[in-house]
Design a protein around this motif. Structure first.
Motif, PDB file in Angstrom:
ATOM      1  N   ARG A  68       0.859  -1.190   0.000  1.00 57.65           N
ATOM      2  CA  ARG A  68       0.000   0.000   0.000  1.00 57.65           C
ATOM      3  C   ARG A  68       0.890   1.234   0.000  1.00 57.65           C
ATOM      4  NH1 ARG A  68      -4.845   2.257   2.301  1.00 57.65           N
ATOM      5  NH2 ARG A  68      -4.941   4.305   1.320  1.00 57.65           N
ATOM      6  N   THR A  69       0.606   2.166  -0.921  1.00 60.27           N
ATOM      7  CA  THR A  69       1.394   3.393  -1.034  1.00 60.27           C
ATOM      8  C   THR A  69       0.510   4.611  -0.869  1.00 60.27           C
ATOM      9  OG1 THR A  69       3.075   2.412  -2.493  1.00 60.27           O
ATOM     10  CG2 THR A  69       2.821   4.793  -2.582  1.00 60.27           C
ATOM     11  N   SER A  73       3.848  11.106  -6.567  1.00 56.99           N
ATOM     12  CA  SER A  73       4.251  10.202  -7.641  1.00 56.99           C
ATOM     13  C   SER A  73       5.648   9.623  -7.388  1.00 56.99           C
ATOM     14  CB  SER A  73       4.216  10.920  -8.994  1.00 56.99           C
ATOM     15  OG  SER A  73       4.965  12.113  -8.967  1.00 56.99           O
ATOM     16  N   ASN A  76       5.026   6.724  -5.294  1.00 54.50           N
ATOM     17  CA  ASN A  76       4.419   5.672  -6.101  1.00 54.50           C
ATOM     18  C   ASN A  76       5.466   4.949  -6.937  1.00 54.50           C
ATOM     19  OD1 ASN A  76       1.231   5.449  -6.207  1.00 54.50           O
ATOM     20  ND2 ASN A  76       1.727   7.569  -5.738  1.00 54.50           N
ATOM     21  N   GLU A  80       6.457   0.966  -6.890  1.00 55.69           N
ATOM     22  CA  GLU A  80       6.529   0.122  -8.078  1.00 55.69           C
ATOM     23  C   GLU A  80       7.853  -0.637  -8.142  1.00 55.69           C
ATOM     24  OE1 GLU A  80       3.651   2.780 -11.052  1.00 55.69           O
ATOM     25  OE2 GLU A  80       5.821   2.748 -11.363  1.00 55.69           O
ATOM     26  N   GLU A  95      -3.425  -8.173  -4.381  1.00 59.20           N
ATOM     27  CA  GLU A  95      -4.260  -7.002  -4.127  1.00 59.20           C
ATOM     28  C   GLU A  95      -5.224  -7.250  -2.974  1.00 59.20           C
ATOM     29  OE1 GLU A  95      -6.137  -5.777  -7.720  1.00 59.20           O
ATOM     30  OE2 GLU A  95      -4.254  -5.328  -8.750  1.00 59.20           O
ATOM     31  N   LYS A 197      10.502  -3.320 -11.864  1.00 56.72           N
ATOM     32  CA  LYS A 197       9.366  -2.671 -11.233  1.00 56.72           C
ATOM     33  C   LYS A 197       8.076  -3.209 -11.830  1.00 56.72           C
ATOM     34  CE  LYS A 197       9.444   1.824 -11.922  1.00 56.72           C
ATOM     35  NZ  LYS A 197       8.946   3.212 -12.106  1.00 56.72           N
ATOM     36  N   ARG A 199       4.705  -1.568 -12.895  1.00 56.62           N
ATOM     37  CA  ARG A 199       4.009  -0.296 -13.061  1.00 56.62           C
ATOM     38  C   ARG A 199       2.532  -0.453 -12.710  1.00 56.62           C
ATOM     39  NH1 ARG A 199       7.186  -0.742 -17.818  1.00 56.62           N
ATOM     40  NH2 ARG A 199       9.049   0.582 -17.676  1.00 56.62           N
ATOM     41  N   LYS A 200       2.042   0.471 -11.920  1.00 60.14           N
ATOM     42  CA  LYS A 200       0.607   0.467 -11.605  1.00 60.14           C
ATOM     43  C   LYS A 200      -0.200   0.585 -12.880  1.00 60.14           C
ATOM     44  CE  LYS A 200      -2.713   2.698  -8.530  1.00 60.14           C
ATOM     45  NZ  LYS A 200      -2.922   3.791  -7.526  1.00 60.14           N
ATOM     46  N   ASN A 201       0.294   1.407 -13.789  1.00 59.15           N
ATOM     47  CA  ASN A 201      -0.274   1.517 -15.127  1.00 59.15           C
ATOM     48  C   ASN A 201       0.833   1.182 -16.119  1.00 59.15           C
ATOM     49  OD1 ASN A 201      -1.259   2.314 -17.638  1.00 59.15           O
ATOM     50  ND2 ASN A 201      -2.396   4.050 -16.814  1.00 59.15           N
ATOM     51  N   GLU A 443      -5.754   5.450 -19.337  1.00 62.79           N
ATOM     52  CA  GLU A 443      -6.291   4.763 -18.162  1.00 62.79           C
ATOM     53  C   GLU A 443      -7.810   4.736 -18.167  1.00 62.79           C
ATOM     54  OE1 GLU A 443      -5.240   7.000 -14.559  1.00 62.79           O
ATOM     55  OE2 GLU A 443      -4.653   8.646 -15.876  1.00 62.79           O
ATOM     56  N   LYS A 507      -0.811  -5.960 -17.220  1.00 60.64           N
ATOM     57  CA  LYS A 507      -0.904  -5.410 -15.864  1.00 60.64           C
ATOM     58  C   LYS A 507      -0.358  -6.434 -14.866  1.00 60.64           C
ATOM     59  CE  LYS A 507      -4.114  -3.191 -12.633  1.00 60.64           C
ATOM     60  NZ  LYS A 507      -3.326  -1.959 -12.521  1.00 60.64           N
TER      61      LYS A 507
END
Length: 577
Positions: A68-69, A73, A76, A80, A95, A197, A199-201, A443, A507
């Motif tokens: 959890r972050t 950015s 973030n 990652e 998750e 890493k 990436r969240k996106n 997104e 993802k």
């Protein structure tokens, strides 16, 4: 010397057994009258011990981890990187917090509410008997706080060692790595940029160009964690950008505590970096600049205007003003006056037509009078910022502002509401209805009803959820606007342009598994794919290495045991012969 009572010399050890003593067979027959008593054991405790082996028998690298972050950015991006390294070593990033064996909590220290959420998460993890590793600015700035006692901490410049900290924590140990990265005594920007890493996106790469800053704002706690300015070399940042584009990224965000100060510690500057970066951005992909404070952008206004006019750079800049009162700015130690801020804004609005300028304002800073606040209100009314971050002042422990005479809480709340009312009194995008715009789709919206795209000025445009649009540059006609967005209808005969030079990662896939990192894993490069999905892999190199080590330890133990047994038999043979 033998005692006086020993008058008879024994020739053999068997002589000490007299004829009246029981023979071995007699002792054995006497045991028939012994009734064995069943020993009760705590079944619950036994089962618990069986399910929870001792720490030295726990094999790290196969557990589930929930990350959890909170915060900016930059934070973030750190999250990652930590997720990517853990996944590359065999851990499963989940998750679902309740399914996780360990919680990795990456904190933000900017405001009290963020730290409150962090503290509450620690408490919840402890209640659920989760292993805990803490990261981010809160434990880095104040590692001796009571609620952090006994917990493992990974420092903001030590994220490349997150696997070590997690492994030891899973074994039941408490580890703290809070040191700074240095090269020949000079502080570095942080961990390497080519680490794996997740990436969240997958379409957006966040690159931290430097850490820390040159300011000493009296309200800022982040400085205590991130420290003074330390920049990454231009060549390393360019290589990271090139690697990202090769992995299907179509948008790059440059981030730091102050991007405008970049390079001052290593003899370069922000424009020099940006000109090198735009050379490697594929056609249709975009670059977004992060926050910069007014003092450092003033020196480079001409060059920055040219860069912000580049077709592959968003005409967007985030310049925090915090207050429109010079008196308050002086108490904040912001190192500029309101006139400096206006000069930057006016110049960029003239040289970069349509530019989006975002800013921050703190309401209720210690000593702020009603007149000070009204000057801030007038500034917002004059410039009608399309993006405005309004923050109520929170005194952060250990900062000079926390020791100043505070504005009453009710006054702070009221000023925050009043300024918010001013901000919501105007509509920044109404005049754009009917325009045809080119937008990059990256997104999904929070309500999952639209895809989110951004136009040339990094203004948010909602488009229909057509899977073929994701990661593409499309043309739309604007037909509706709101306070924070516009809605666009794709032009039917327009070309859908793909800016990515390769297919984006799925993802959850791990990026950046370089040859060097794979060597550190001890794997055969020919057998490892360029990317690996985040799932439990019992055949992973990390697991294999640990099982091989375990088998080796067992073999060694058996060998030693056999040797000792042989030695004991030899001694017995010698005694009886």
């Amino acid at each position: 010397m033998p005692s006086a009572s020993c008058d008879i010399l024994l020739d053999d050890i068997e002589d000490i057994v007299s004829q009246g003593d029981l023979k071995p067979q007699d002792r054995h027959s006497a045991r028939k009258h012994v009734v064995p008593k069943a020993r009760k054991r705590n079944t619950q405790k036994y089962l618990q011990e069986e399910n929870s082996p001792p720490s030295d028998s726990t094999i790290p690298g196969i557990q589930k981890i929930w990350l959890r972050t909170w915060g900016c950015s930059h934070n973030n991006s750190d999250g990652e990187y930590m997720a990517g390294q853990l996944a590359a070593y065999g851990y499963e990033i989940t998750e679902n917090a309740s399914d996780a064996d360990l919680w990795l909590l990456n904190s933000c220290t900017v405001k009290n509410p963020a730290e409150d959420h962090f503290r509450n998460s620690i408490k919840k993890a402890q209640e659920e008997n989760k292993k805990i590793v803490l990261a981010g600015c809160v434990p880095q700035a104040q590692p001796r706080q009571d609620y952090l006692k006994g917990l493992s901490i990974i420092g903001v410049q030590q994220i490349d060692r997150v696997v070590e900290v997690v492994e030891e924590t899973i074994k039941g140990h408490s580890v703290r790595l809070l040191g700074q990265k240095k090269d020949n005594g000079k502080r570095l920007g942080g961990a390497r940029l080519d680490l794996p890493k997740i990436r969240k996106n997958p379409l957006i790469e966040i690159i931290s160009i430097n850490t820390g800053c040159l300011n000493a704002c009296t309200y800022c706690k982040t400085k205590h964690a991130r420290g003074n300015l330390a920049s990454y070399p231009i060549e390393e940042l360019v290589e990271r950008a090139k690697q990202s584009f090769q992995e299907g990224v179509c948008e790059i965000w440059l981030t730091s505590e102050d991007t405008g100060a970049y390079g001052r510690d290593i003899g370069t500057n922000l424009p020099a970096l940006l000109w090198k970066l735009v050379e490697v951005i594929p056609e249709g992909a975009m670059l977004r600049l992060g926050m910069t404070n007014p003092p450092y952008i003033l020196e480079h206004l001409e060059e920055m205007a040219k860069i912000l006019n580049h077709p592959r750079v968003y005409a967007f800049l985030h310049i925090p003003v915090q207050s429109a009162s010079d008196t308050v700015l002086m108490e904040m130690k912001r190192e500029y006056c309101v006139a400096d801020f206006k000069r930057v804004v006016d110049f960029l609005k003239e040289k970069v037509p349509g530019i989006t300028l975002a800013t921050d304002i703190i309401c209720g800073f210690p000593g702020e009078t009603d007149q000070d606040f009204q000057e801030t209100v007038k500034l917002v009314e004059e410039y009608r910022f399309p993006s405005l971050f309004i923050n109520q002042f929170y005194p952060r422990p250990g900062t000079p502002a926390a020791k100043m005479a505070q504005v009453p809480a009710q006054v702070k709340k009221q000023r925050t509401k009043d300024l918010s009312r001013v901000f919501h009194s105007y509509s920044p995008y109404d005049h754009k209805i009917g325009e045809r715009q080119q937008v990059l789709v990256t997104e999904e919206s929070f309500d999952s009803k639209f895809y989110v795209a951004h136009n040339r000025f990094y203004e948010q445009v909602l488009v229909p959820k057509n899977p073929t649009f994701m990661g593409k540059m499309i043309e739309v006609d604007i037909y509706e606007s709101g306070k924070h967005f516009m809605k666009g209808q794709p032009v039917s005969d327009a070309k859908v342009y793909t800016p990515s030079i390769s297919k984006p990662l799925a993802k959850g896939q791990v990026s950046g598994l370089t040859e060097d990192f794979r060597k550190r894993l001890g794997t055969d490069l020919s057998s490892v794919p360029h990317t690996s999905t985040v799932r439990r892999d019992p055949g992973s190199s990390r697991m294999t290495l640990r099982l091989e080590k375990l088998r080796g330890d067992c073999a060694l133990g058996v060998s030693v045991g056999l040797a000792l047994l042989a030695l004991l038999l030899a001694l017995l043979v010698k005694v009886y012969n």
